[in-house]
Design an enzyme around this catalytic site. Structure first.
Site, PDB file in Angstrom:
ATOM      1  N   SER A   5      -7.535  -5.495  -5.098  1.00 56.32           N
ATOM      2  CA  SER A   5      -8.636  -6.096  -4.335  1.00 56.32           C
ATOM      3  C   SER A   5      -9.949  -6.031  -5.105  1.00 56.32           C
ATOM      4  CB  SER A   5      -8.792  -5.378  -2.989  1.00 56.32           C
ATOM      5  OG  SER A   5      -9.387  -4.109  -3.184  1.00 56.32           O
ATOM      6  N   THR A   6     -10.899  -6.823  -4.670  1.00 59.11           N
ATOM      7  CA  THR A   6     -12.249  -6.765  -5.254  1.00 59.11           C
ATOM      8  C   THR A   6     -12.778  -5.330  -5.185  1.00 59.11           C
ATOM      9  OG1 THR A   6     -12.647  -9.025  -4.481  1.00 59.11           O
ATOM     10  CG2 THR A   6     -14.578  -7.718  -5.029  1.00 59.11           C
ATOM     11  N   SER A  39      -7.983  -4.878   5.307  1.00 59.67           N
ATOM     12  CA  SER A  39      -8.572  -4.617   3.986  1.00 59.67           C
ATOM     13  C   SER A  39      -8.957  -5.887   3.220  1.00 59.67           C
ATOM     14  CB  SER A  39      -7.636  -3.740   3.140  1.00 59.67           C
ATOM     15  OG  SER A  39      -7.331  -2.534   3.823  1.00 59.67           O
ATOM     16  N   ASP A  79       0.827  -1.208   0.000  1.00 60.58           N
ATOM     17  CA  ASP A  79       0.000   0.000   0.000  1.00 60.58           C
ATOM     18  C   ASP A  79       0.863   1.262   0.000  1.00 60.58           C
ATOM     19  OD1 ASP A  79      -2.494   1.182  -0.092  1.00 60.58           O
ATOM     20  OD2 ASP A  79      -2.708   1.294   2.093  1.00 60.58           O
ATOM     21  N   GLY A  80       0.305   2.331  -0.552  1.00 56.35           N
ATOM     22  CA  GLY A  80       0.968   3.632  -0.498  1.00 56.35           C
ATOM     23  C   GLY A  80       1.465   4.165  -1.841  1.00 56.35           C
ATOM     24  N   LEU A 123      11.261 -19.914  -5.130  1.00 58.57           N
ATOM     25  CA  LEU A 123      10.159 -19.159  -4.526  1.00 58.57           C
ATOM     26  C   LEU A 123       8.867 -19.307  -5.341  1.00 58.57           C
ATOM     27  CD1 LEU A 123       9.378 -16.745  -2.475  1.00 58.57           C
ATOM     28  CD2 LEU A 123       9.832 -15.262  -4.429  1.00 58.57           C
ATOM     29  N   TRP A 155       2.591   8.067  -2.436  1.00 59.72           N
ATOM     30  CA  TRP A 155       3.975   8.274  -2.889  1.00 59.72           C
ATOM     31  C   TRP A 155       3.972   9.217  -4.096  1.00 59.72           C
ATOM     32  CZ3 TRP A 155       6.613   7.539  -7.457  1.00 59.72           C
ATOM     33  CH2 TRP A 155       8.014   7.517  -7.390  1.00 59.72           C
ATOM     34  N   HIS A 157       2.050   3.471  -9.175  1.00 60.99           N
ATOM     35  CA  HIS A 157       1.913   2.035  -9.449  1.00 60.99           C
ATOM     36  C   HIS A 157       3.079   1.543 -10.318  1.00 60.99           C
ATOM     37  CE1 HIS A 157      -1.882   2.266  -7.514  1.00 60.99           C
ATOM     38  NE2 HIS A 157      -2.527   2.857  -8.494  1.00 60.99           N
TER      39      HIS A 157
HETATM   40  C1  IPE Z   1      -5.359  -2.784  -0.010  1.00 57.58           C
HETATM   41  O1  IPE Z   1      -5.090  -1.461  -0.274  1.00 57.58           O
HETATM   42  C2  IPE Z   1      -5.423  -3.518  -1.316  1.00 57.58           C
HETATM   43  C3  IPE Z   1      -4.162  -3.693  -2.011  1.00 57.58           C
HETATM   44  C4  IPE Z   1      -2.987  -3.389  -1.534  1.00 57.58           C
HETATM   45  C5  IPE Z   1      -4.260  -4.268  -3.312  1.00 57.58           C
HETATM   46  P1  IPE Z   1      -6.265  -0.384  -0.381  1.00 57.58           P
HETATM   47  O2  IPE Z   1      -5.606   0.930  -0.556  1.00 57.58           O
HETATM   48  O3  IPE Z   1      -7.242  -0.798  -1.397  1.00 57.58           O
HETATM   49  O4  IPE Z   1      -6.945  -0.514   1.058  1.00 57.58           O
HETATM   50  P2  IPE Z   1      -7.781   0.536   1.894  1.00 57.58           P
HETATM   51  O5  IPE Z   1      -8.797   1.138   0.986  1.00 57.58           O
HETATM   52  O6  IPE Z   1      -6.805   1.561   2.368  1.00 57.58           O
HETATM   53  O7  IPE Z   1      -8.358  -0.245   3.022  1.00 57.58           O
HETATM   54  C1  IPE Z   2      -1.706   0.200  -3.317  1.00 62.53           C
HETATM   55  O1  IPE Z   2      -1.505   1.561  -3.377  1.00 62.53           O
HETATM   56  C2  IPE Z   2      -1.899  -0.425  -4.679  1.00 62.53           C
HETATM   57  C3  IPE Z   2      -3.282  -0.788  -4.967  1.00 62.53           C
HETATM   58  C4  IPE Z   2      -4.270  -0.786  -4.112  1.00 62.53           C
HETATM   59  C5  IPE Z   2      -3.557  -1.209  -6.324  1.00 62.53           C
HETATM   60  P1  IPE Z   2      -2.712   2.589  -3.352  1.00 62.53           P
HETATM   61  O2  IPE Z   2      -3.098   2.882  -4.750  1.00 62.53           O
HETATM   62  O3  IPE Z   2      -3.805   2.102  -2.476  1.00 62.53           O
HETATM   63  O4  IPE Z   2      -1.997   3.832  -2.696  1.00 62.53           O
HETATM   64  P2  IPE Z   2      -2.558   4.787  -1.552  1.00 62.53           P
HETATM   65  O5  IPE Z   2      -2.973   3.900  -0.414  1.00 62.53           O
HETATM   66  O6  IPE Z   2      -3.714   5.522  -2.145  1.00 62.53           O
HETATM   67  O7  IPE Z   2      -1.413   5.658  -1.216  1.00 62.53           O
HETATM   68 MG    MG Z   3      -4.185   2.256  -0.500  1.00 60.69          MG
END
Ligand code: IPE
Ligand code: IPE
Ligand code: MG
Length: 248
Positions: free
Chosen positions: A67-68, A198, A22-23, A133, A27, A39
């Protein structure tokens, strides 16, 4: 160079590490860039952490990539992510083979765009004989979807008289999950600092050690990954027992 790697106790490496990557968006935002550029940078981290997991002797690395619920993001971002998956798989497959990494995927395949699914299936076939792996991508995945599917299939078997409801154990339920062939995660890492799961592997993380770092996924380094493993190795996993029982 890999000094933290040398500190890892090779006899207690987590067999399965699962990561909520996440993030990426934050970033990018901090750099006044488009979310999709976060991404793109995140794919480099996938490559880096796959190498690190191999080097540390991890057997399964499961990465929560989409995610879904992420299907409900703006179409432009969803399209960019799916396109990125196609490009990344195409580009990385030769190195996966070279590094003996087998690709697997969990999630609702039916919702994936045909081109991305075809690429993923090709890569899974190309790496099927790799014995190092196992890299598991959770794509179009949510735990409640997975559990619902498992319940539906178990109920159908029971209705058809193939399973006696009285014989259903937690091992039965595990066997109907998409992770049936893998051990449960020993270590769950979440980057980006949010303290939630999540909808990821709810059944499987019953006794996983949880490690949350504020570092955004694009910045997550090999040493950050090794630090998480070292922290894991410093913990006492009690599985409901007392500390005294464990040392007997
Ligand atoms: C969780 O991240 C899903 C993935 C890393 C693919 P999200 O950014 O979708 O989760 P929430 O919305 O912060 O819970
Ligand atoms: C995680 O990063 C990747 C996916 C969920 C696809 P985010 O896109 O959720 O990034 P933030 O959480 O908004 O920073
Ligand atoms: Mg996120």
């Amino acid at each position: 160079m890999d000094s933290l790697l040398d500190k890892i106790d090779r006899s207690r490496v987590p067999a399965h590490v699962a990561i909520i990557m996440d993030g990426n968006g934050r970033w990018a935002k901090e750099r006044s860039m488009e979310r999709s550029e976060g991404h793109v940078e995140g794919v480099n981290t996938v490559r880096r952490i796959t190498e690190a997991a191999s080097a540390a002797g991890v057997s399964y690395l499961t990465l929560y990539a989409f995610s879904t619920e992420n299907w409900n993001r703006p179409k432009q971002e969803v399209d960019a992510l799916m396109h990125l998956i196609v490009l990344a798989i195409e580009r990385e497959t030769p190195d996966l083979i070279k590094n003996n990494v087998r690709l697997d995927m969990i999630g609702d395949f039916d919702r994936m765009p045909p081109e991305a699914l075809a690429r993923l299936r090709q890569c899974m076939a190309d790496t099927a004989n790799c014995t190092g792996l196992t890299l598991v991508l959770a794509l179009s995945y949510s735990s409640r979807w997975e559990i619902t599917e498992a319940v539906r299939r178990i109920a159908a078997e029971a209705a058809a008289g193939k399973i006696n409801p009285a014989d259903i154990t937690d091992a039965t339920v595990s066997a109907y999950m998409s992770t049936a062939s893998m051990p449960d995660p020993d270590l769950l890492i979440r980057t980006g600092g949010d303290k939630r799961v999540s909808n990821f592997l709810l059944w499987q993380i019953a006794y996983s050690e949880i490690y949350i770092t504020p570092t955004y996924w694009p910045d997550f380094s090999k040493d950050d990954f090794y630090r998480a493993i070292l922290e894991y190795q410093s913990r006492e996993r009690r599985f409901g027992l007392t500390s005294e029982q464990l040392t007997k």
